[in-house]
Design a protein around this motif. Structure first.
Motif, PDB file in Angstrom:
ATOM      1  N   LEU A 185      15.605 -11.139  62.316  1.00 44.61           N
ATOM      2  CA  LEU A 185      14.956 -11.976  61.578  1.00 44.61           C
ATOM      3  C   LEU A 185      14.066 -13.060  62.485  1.00 44.61           C
ATOM      4  CD1 LEU A 185      17.843 -13.165  59.193  1.00 44.61           C
ATOM      5  CD2 LEU A 185      15.661 -12.135  58.406  1.00 44.61           C
ATOM      6  N   LYS A 263      22.955  -3.706  54.054  1.00 40.63           N
ATOM      7  CA  LYS A 263      21.639  -4.156  54.762  1.00 40.63           C
ATOM      8  C   LYS A 263      20.812  -5.069  53.557  1.00 40.63           C
ATOM      9  CE  LYS A 263      19.760  -2.674  58.393  1.00 40.63           C
ATOM     10  NZ  LYS A 263      19.239  -2.130  59.492  1.00 40.63           N
ATOM     11  N   HIS A 264      20.909  -4.336  52.527  1.00 38.83           N
ATOM     12  CA  HIS A 264      19.956  -4.845  51.120  1.00 38.83           C
ATOM     13  C   HIS A 264      20.475  -6.125  50.814  1.00 38.83           C
ATOM     14  CE1 HIS A 264      18.410  -5.645  47.158  1.00 38.83           C
ATOM     15  NE2 HIS A 264      19.700  -5.344  46.903  1.00 38.83           N
ATOM     16  N   ASN A 267      20.008  -9.112  53.540  1.00 38.44           N
ATOM     17  CA  ASN A 267      18.409  -9.642  53.490  1.00 38.44           C
ATOM     18  C   ASN A 267      18.019 -10.276  52.072  1.00 38.44           C
ATOM     19  OD1 ASN A 267      16.480  -8.285  55.587  1.00 38.44           O
ATOM     20  ND2 ASN A 267      17.924  -6.781  55.301  1.00 38.44           N
ATOM     21  N   ARG A 271      17.263 -14.338  52.288  1.00 42.94           N
ATOM     22  CA  ARG A 271      15.978 -14.625  51.703  1.00 42.94           C
ATOM     23  C   ARG A 271      16.158 -15.915  50.933  1.00 42.94           C
ATOM     24  NH1 ARG A 271      13.732 -13.822  47.054  1.00 42.94           N
ATOM     25  NH2 ARG A 271      15.433 -12.295  46.395  1.00 42.94           N
TER      26      ARG A 271
END
Length: 306
Positions: A185, A263-264, A267, A271
């Protein structure tokens, strides 16, 4: 009407041919028996794993029985067993090298437990889930190629079992059905770095708690079984400074079949939390940002020369 005397005379004058016909009949009966037993097991056993192993076991036992019967039948007595085996092996080694290596590979896979149906492996540059292992081929459902991440491509691959002797085999699920994954990131300079660190670790710990707990027991078993040092199971965060931003590297452990999905989740959750900080944490990018345009002064007063 069949002339019995002529038939007896023919049998007496062609003993080898008669023996071959008898053996073919025996061979047919054994093959029919194998198929009948396989069908019976398929109907009687409801558990898929047990049914598959039982059917494969019957198949292997039947083939082994056929080989032993053929050797004994045509050698005449058991005392010639080793001689026949030697001649048989020498002939096959010359003419059927790849086939023999494949059969040897299937035995090696079964005895050493290199992999089994249900495992995710990578062999000879092909990655996929093992869906069948027979006496010659390993059948896989392919993963990757033109499809990103760990998704099925839809192609079924048959790979010779001989490849277990020809290169490395990567097993994603044997002994330790978890893998380490990571992603980066980029955080802009001037952001609240301490807030970003605590926020990312908190999110990772919440989402990955199930995998962290489950993997610790399996990892302890691996450490006790193999000569390997202990490793960090909990999510870790490392920071490095670059010319453009502060790079956060999140490393974590996850089920090998859920890498893309997890991972989705990470993230997306990170976010949303960054957006809720009202600008305290800002993601960086490689785009060019113009902060200020310099002031320009133009002098319009000038003398006209003659």
């Amino acid at each position: 009407m069949i002339d019995l005397e002529a038939l007896k005379a023919w049998i007496n004058t062609n003993p080898l041919l008669v023996s071959i016909i008898k053996f073919i009949i025996i061979l047919g009966l054994i093959l029919i028996a194998i198929q009948l037993i396989r069908r019976y097991l398929k109907k009687r056993i409801s558990n898929t794993v047990i049914r598959y192993k039982a059917q494969k076991g019957i198949e292997l036992v039947g083939y082994a029985l056929l080989i032993i019967l053929a050797i004994i039948y045509f050698s005449g007595s058991i005392k010639d067993f080793t001689i026949v085996i030697g001649l048989f092996t020498a002939g096959l080694a010359f003419t059927l090298q790849e086939l023999i290596l494949s059969i040897a590979g299937s035995i090696y896979i079964f005895l050493v437990k290199v992999y089994k149906p249900g495992d995710r492996i990578e062999i000879n540059g092909i990655k996929g889930d093992v869906i069948d292992v027979d006496s010659i081929y390993t059948t896989m459902m392919e993963i990757g190629e033109w499809v990103s991440s760990d998704n099925y491509s839809g192609r079924i691959v048959k790979l010779s079992n001989a490849f277990v002797f020809k290169g490395p085999i990567y097993n994603y699920s044997q002994d330790f059905p978890f893998i380490w994954d990571e992603f980066n990131l980029p955080i802009r300079y001037g952001s609240d770095i301490d807030l970003a660190k605590s926020m990312i670790i908190k999110i990772a710990s919440e989402i990955l708690s199930e995998y962290t707990i489950d993997s610790k027991t399996d990892w302890t078993t691996v450490v006790n079984k193999y000569y390997i040092e202990d490793a960090q199971i909990d999510p870790t965060l490392a920071i490095s400074l670059t010319d453009n931003w502060i790079q956060f590297n999140l490393r974590y452990i996850v089920d090998y079949k859920k890498r893309r999905y997890v991972k989705h989740l990470l993230n997306d959750k990170i976010r949303l939390e960054i957006e809720n900080t009202n600008g305290k944490i800002i993601l960086a990018s490689a785009t060019v940002e113009v902060i200020k345009i310099p002031d320009l002064k133009v002098n319009m007063n000038h003398k006209q020369t003659e």
